[in-house]
Every structure is written in C-alpha cells, then in structure tokens.
Motif scaffolding. Structure first.
Motif, PDB file in Angstrom:
ATOM      1  N   ARG A  57       0.778  -1.143   0.021  1.00 46.93           N
ATOM      2  CA  ARG A  57       0.121  -0.083   0.161  1.00 46.93           C
ATOM      3  C   ARG A  57       0.879   1.345  -0.074  1.00 46.93           C
ATOM      4  NH1 ARG A  57      -5.296  -0.936   3.971  1.00 46.93           N
ATOM      5  NH2 ARG A  57      -6.306  -2.770   2.661  1.00 46.93           N
ATOM      6  N   ARG A  58       1.959   1.387   0.811  1.00 43.72           N
ATOM      7  CA  ARG A  58       2.765   2.458   0.688  1.00 43.72           C
ATOM      8  C   ARG A  58       3.541   2.542  -0.626  1.00 43.72           C
ATOM      9  NH1 ARG A  58       4.048   0.227   6.019  1.00 43.72           N
ATOM     10  NH2 ARG A  58       6.005  -0.621   5.198  1.00 43.72           N
ATOM     11  N   ALA A  76       3.751   5.890  -5.506  1.00 46.19           N
ATOM     12  CA  ALA A  76       3.681   5.947  -6.921  1.00 46.19           C
ATOM     13  C   ALA A  76       2.608   6.744  -7.383  1.00 46.19           C
ATOM     14  CB  ALA A  76       3.334   4.515  -7.518  1.00 46.19           C
ATOM     15  N   ALA A  77       1.369   6.675  -6.992  1.00 43.35           N
ATOM     16  CA  ALA A  77       0.270   7.623  -7.149  1.00 43.35           C
ATOM     17  C   ALA A  77       0.680   9.128  -7.027  1.00 43.35           C
ATOM     18  CB  ALA A  77      -1.042   7.064  -6.695  1.00 43.35           C
TER      19      ALA A  77
END
Length: 88
Positions: free
Chosen positions: A80-81, A86-87
């Motif tokens: 998730r991190r 990346a987002a």
C-alpha cells in the motif's frame, strides 16, 4: 453491523479470541482464525484498524487480524505504501 465506531461489537471473533494468537504463522495454526475471519461482517474494518494501529505498537502486531497474519499485514502495508508513493 451497528456503526463503524463500534465495529468490534459485530466481530465474529468476539468470543473466540484465543485462536487468533497462534504460536506460528503456519497455515495449520492459523486456519481456524482465518475461517472465522472469512465469515466476519467487519473483516475489512478489522484489517484497516490493524494496519492503522500497528506502527509502533508491538501488541497490535500480534495475532490474526482481518484474516491476515502479522507477516501478511506487513507485506500488505508495504504494498500500500509503494502504491501511494507511485500515485503521488
């Protein structure tokens, strides 16, 4: 389910807490807890709470939470991190 602030009241594990603290991450040791998680109406809330509270809280890292072992939750948190970075 009642409401999100009291999700624990609706947890399928409410009366089965011992099985959620197996000796190892071995599938044979975690199977009963994961089976209970599989039918739990608040599994997602439990997992989200575990991921949110485990940082720096050793006692929160123990046991099966949200159908995941501590190792599985650590891997999920890392994934998730990475996705969040990346987002960004």
């Amino acid at each position: 389910m009642t409401n999100t602030s009291n999700w624990r009241d609706d947890a399928a594990c409410l009366n089965h807490t011992r099985v959620f603290f197996p000796r190892t991450d071995n599938p044979a040791d975690t199977a009963t807890a994961k089976k209970i998680c599989g039918i739990c109406p608040v599994k997602t809330a439990c997992l989200d709470d575990a991921l949110a509270t485990e940082v720096g809280a050793e006692e929160s890292r123990a046991g099966i939470r949200g159908g995941k072992t501590p190792k599985q939750r650590a891997n999920l948190a890392r994934t998730r991190r990475r996705k969040a970075r990346a987002a960004a």
